[in-house]
Design a protein around this motif. Structure first.
Motif, PDB file in Angstrom:
ATOM      1  N   GLU A   1       0.532  -1.543   0.410  1.00 47.97           N
ATOM      2  CA  GLU A   1       0.095  -0.034  -0.433  1.00 47.97           C
ATOM      3  C   GLU A   1       0.517   1.250  -0.189  1.00 47.97           C
ATOM      4  O   GLU A   1       0.431   2.451  -0.527  1.00 47.97           O
ATOM      5  CB  GLU A   1      -0.870   0.296   0.989  1.00 47.97           C
ATOM      6  N   PHE A   2       2.044   0.799   0.948  1.00 48.45           N
ATOM      7  CA  PHE A   2       2.849   2.699   1.362  1.00 48.45           C
ATOM      8  C   PHE A   2       3.879   3.261   0.034  1.00 48.45           C
ATOM      9  O   PHE A   2       3.647   4.039  -0.603  1.00 48.45           O
ATOM     10  CB  PHE A   2       3.811   1.834   2.339  1.00 48.45           C
ATOM     11  N   PHE A   3       3.424   2.067  -1.114  1.00 48.70           N
ATOM     12  CA  PHE A   3       4.071   2.575  -2.661  1.00 48.70           C
ATOM     13  C   PHE A   3       3.233   3.475  -3.657  1.00 48.70           C
ATOM     14  O   PHE A   3       3.583   3.707  -4.517  1.00 48.70           O
ATOM     15  CB  PHE A   3       3.919   1.252  -3.946  1.00 48.70           C
ATOM     16  N   ASP A   4       1.727   3.837  -3.243  1.00 46.53           N
ATOM     17  CA  ASP A   4       0.751   4.801  -3.813  1.00 46.53           C
ATOM     18  C   ASP A   4       0.439   5.479  -3.066  1.00 46.53           C
ATOM     19  O   ASP A   4      -0.194   6.656  -3.181  1.00 46.53           O
ATOM     20  CB  ASP A   4      -0.401   3.842  -3.510  1.00 46.53           C
ATOM     21  N   TYR A   5       1.509   6.034  -2.157  1.00 46.59           N
ATOM     22  CA  TYR A   5       1.704   7.292  -1.283  1.00 46.59           C
ATOM     23  C   TYR A   5       2.837   8.362  -1.269  1.00 46.59           C
ATOM     24  O   TYR A   5       4.043   7.523  -0.801  1.00 46.59           O
ATOM     25  CB  TYR A   5       1.743   6.493  -0.005  1.00 46.59           C
ATOM     26  N   PRO A   6       2.560   9.563  -2.305  1.00 45.47           N
ATOM     27  CA  PRO A   6       3.312   9.900  -2.444  1.00 45.47           C
ATOM     28  C   PRO A   6       4.945  10.570  -1.269  1.00 45.47           C
ATOM     29  O   PRO A   6       5.811  10.269  -2.147  1.00 45.47           O
ATOM     30  CB  PRO A   6       2.997  11.334  -3.538  1.00 45.47           C
ATOM     31  N   PRO A   7       4.549  10.613   0.383  1.00 39.90           N
ATOM     32  CA  PRO A   7       5.651  11.165   0.447  1.00 39.90           C
ATOM     33  C   PRO A   7       6.245  10.054   0.875  1.00 39.90           C
ATOM     34  O   PRO A   7       7.920  10.206   1.454  1.00 39.90           O
ATOM     35  CB  PRO A   7       4.792  10.940   1.857  1.00 39.90           C
ATOM     36  N   TYR A   8       7.075   9.012   0.540  1.00 37.00           N
ATOM     37  CA  TYR A   8       7.475   7.181   0.785  1.00 37.00           C
ATOM     38  C   TYR A   8       7.802   7.916  -0.579  1.00 37.00           C
ATOM     39  O   TYR A   8       9.644   6.816  -0.354  1.00 37.00           O
ATOM     40  CB  TYR A   8       6.301   6.285   0.685  1.00 37.00           C
ATOM     41  N   PHE A   9       8.375   8.480  -1.389  1.00 35.69           N
ATOM     42  CA  PHE A   9       9.659   8.560  -2.285  1.00 35.69           C
ATOM     43  C   PHE A   9      10.169  10.106  -1.930  1.00 35.69           C
ATOM     44  O   PHE A   9      11.179   9.699  -3.121  1.00 35.69           O
ATOM     45  CB  PHE A   9       8.363   8.853  -3.590  1.00 35.69           C
ATOM     46  N   THR A  10      10.374  10.335  -0.734  1.00 37.29           N
ATOM     47  CA  THR A  10      11.232  11.180  -0.626  1.00 37.29           C
ATOM     48  C   THR A  10      11.647  11.168   0.983  1.00 37.29           C
ATOM     49  O   THR A  10      10.873  10.298   1.794  1.00 37.29           O
ATOM     50  CB  THR A  10      10.166  12.341  -0.253  1.00 37.29           C
ATOM     51  N   VAL A  11      13.017  10.974   1.305  1.00 38.17           N
ATOM     52  CA  VAL A  11      13.881  10.319   2.437  1.00 38.17           C
ATOM     53  C   VAL A  11      12.935  11.419   3.162  1.00 38.17           C
ATOM     54  O   VAL A  11      13.095  12.732   3.541  1.00 38.17           O
ATOM     55  CB  VAL A  11      14.982  10.730   2.240  1.00 38.17           C
ATOM     56  N   GLN A  12      12.232  10.414   4.663  1.00 38.65           N
ATOM     57  CA  GLN A  12      11.385  11.085   5.670  1.00 38.65           C
ATOM     58  C   GLN A  12      12.777  11.951   6.593  1.00 38.65           C
ATOM     59  O   GLN A  12      13.646  10.996   7.264  1.00 38.65           O
ATOM     60  CB  GLN A  12      10.560  10.641   6.388  1.00 38.65           C
ATOM     61  N   PRO A  13      12.741  13.643   6.842  1.00 33.69           N
ATOM     62  CA  PRO A  13      13.759  13.281   7.917  1.00 33.69           C
ATOM     63  C   PRO A  13      13.015  13.370   9.723  1.00 33.69           C
ATOM     64  O   PRO A  13      14.418  13.430   9.658  1.00 33.69           O
ATOM     65  CB  PRO A  13      13.419  15.263   7.935  1.00 33.69           C
ATOM     66  N   ASN A  14      12.856  12.862   9.506  1.00 30.70           N
ATOM     67  CA  ASN A  14      12.325  12.447  11.158  1.00 30.70           C
ATOM     68  C   ASN A  14      13.020  11.312  11.129  1.00 30.70           C
ATOM     69  O   ASN A  14      12.583  10.382  10.726  1.00 30.70           O
ATOM     70  CB  ASN A  14      10.796  12.272  11.336  1.00 30.70           C
ATOM     71  N   PRO A  15      14.280  11.097  12.413  1.00 29.98           N
ATOM     72  CA  PRO A  15      14.694   9.538  12.668  1.00 29.98           C
ATOM     73  C   PRO A  15      13.591   8.436  12.368  1.00 29.98           C
ATOM     74  O   PRO A  15      13.514   7.804  11.413  1.00 29.98           O
ATOM     75  CB  PRO A  15      15.805   9.727  13.236  1.00 29.98           C
ATOM     76  N   ASP A  16      13.029   8.704  13.507  1.00 24.88           N
ATOM     77  CA  ASP A  16      11.922   7.407  13.927  1.00 24.88           C
ATOM     78  C   ASP A  16      11.004   6.859  12.306  1.00 24.88           C
ATOM     79  O   ASP A  16      11.019   5.788  11.776  1.00 24.88           O
ATOM     80  CB  ASP A  16      10.747   8.115  14.706  1.00 24.88           C
ATOM     81  N   THR A  17      10.605   8.492  11.866  1.00 21.88           N
ATOM     82  CA  THR A  17      10.395   7.910  10.871  1.00 21.88           C
ATOM     83  C   THR A  17      10.783   7.617   9.511  1.00 21.88           C
ATOM     84  O   THR A  17      10.546   6.541   8.270  1.00 21.88           O
ATOM     85  CB  THR A  17       8.967   9.079   9.803  1.00 21.88           C
ATOM     86  N   GLN A  18      11.892   8.067   9.694  1.00 22.64           N
ATOM     87  CA  GLN A  18      12.991   7.065   7.853  1.00 22.64           C
ATOM     88  C   GLN A  18      13.291   5.729   8.456  1.00 22.64           C
ATOM     89  O   GLN A  18      13.065   4.641   7.785  1.00 22.64           O
ATOM     90  CB  GLN A  18      13.864   7.795   8.402  1.00 22.64           C
ATOM     91  N   ARG A  19      13.597   5.355   9.679  1.00 22.22           N
ATOM     92  CA  ARG A  19      14.123   3.427  10.204  1.00 22.22           C
ATOM     93  C   ARG A  19      12.414   3.083   9.718  1.00 22.22           C
ATOM     94  O   ARG A  19      12.359   1.903   8.908  1.00 22.22           O
ATOM     95  CB  ARG A  19      13.807   4.122  11.640  1.00 22.22           C
ATOM     96  N   LYS A  20      10.974   3.538   9.428  1.00 14.01           N
ATOM     97  CA  LYS A  20       9.965   3.163   9.059  1.00 14.01           C
ATOM     98  C   LYS A  20       9.949   2.881   7.662  1.00 14.01           C
ATOM     99  O   LYS A  20       9.514   1.443   7.320  1.00 14.01           O
ATOM    100  CB  LYS A  20       8.864   3.196   9.943  1.00 14.01           C
TER     101      LYS A  20
END
Length: 200
Positions: free
Chosen positions: A28-47
């Motif tokens: 499912e995450f492949f259809d969400y635009p934010p996952y195509f940008t490296v997230q700056p928050n460390p916890d979010t980026q780990r996930k």
């Protein structure tokens, strides 16, 4: 015996053909635009990294792909045309670097120069070693040298079906793990003799 081994190999190949005939189901995450940008928050980026690692391994497993190019912008892993998003090259390297740290990938270039191609171990290297050892034992190959061409040749050379089509770099990595486990040794190419594996 030989007949049983041939029947087992046929079932393995038939199972792979059936699996590959089914389209790969992207998460499912492949259809969400934010996952195509490296997230700056460390916890979010780990996930985010865990999701991409799982996707890369799952896609390669489904398609029996032993290597991956990161500089191929048209690769289905790196772009989703439905949402008009493409994973940037730096993000691709970040997620593959994480796989390398897990022992699930190995870079084939990048020293020097950019990292653009890697091996992907969608099964653990120990699992691939066990596959090779089982095949060598059932084929009576202990103490013998088998060329990498024979190992990767599948039905054409009597090689293990699980490794059919594997690139030599992939097999050399598995052979190195065999050496660490004292199960075999990598034999480098010499003159007209192909590189191979000697099974203990």
């Amino acid at each position: 015996d030989t007949t049983a081994r041939e029947q087992r190999d046929w079932r393995v190949r038939a199972g792979w053909r059936a699996a590959m005939a089914e389209p790969f189901e992207f998460p499912e995450f492949f259809d969400y635009p934010p996952y195509f940008t490296v997230q700056p928050n460390p916890d979010t980026q780990r996930k985010q990294t865990e999701l991409w690692k799982s996707l890369i391994l799952g896609w390669c497993h489904h398609h029996r792909s032993f290597s991956l190019r990161l500089d191929d912008d048209a690769h289905p892993l790196w772009r989703n045309e439905l949402i008009d998003r493409r994973l940037p090259p730096d993000a691709r390297r970040l997620f593959v670097d994480a796989l390398v740290l897990d022992g699930a990938a190995a870079w084939l270039d990048g020293d020097p120069g950019p990292k653009s191609k890697c091996l992907v171990f969608w099964r653990s290297q120990d699992a691939w070693c066990d596959e090779l050892c089982s095949w060598a034992s059932s084929s009576g190959l202990e103490g013998q040298i088998v060329t990498l061409h024979e190992v990767a040749g599948g039905a054409n050379t009597g090689g293990p079906p699980a490794l059919e089509g594997a690139p030599f770099e992939f097999l050399a990595n598995v052979a190195a793990r065999l050496e660490q486990r004292d199960k075999g040794a990598f034999v480098a190419e010499r003159g007209e003799d192909d590189a191979g594996i000697k099974f203990f």
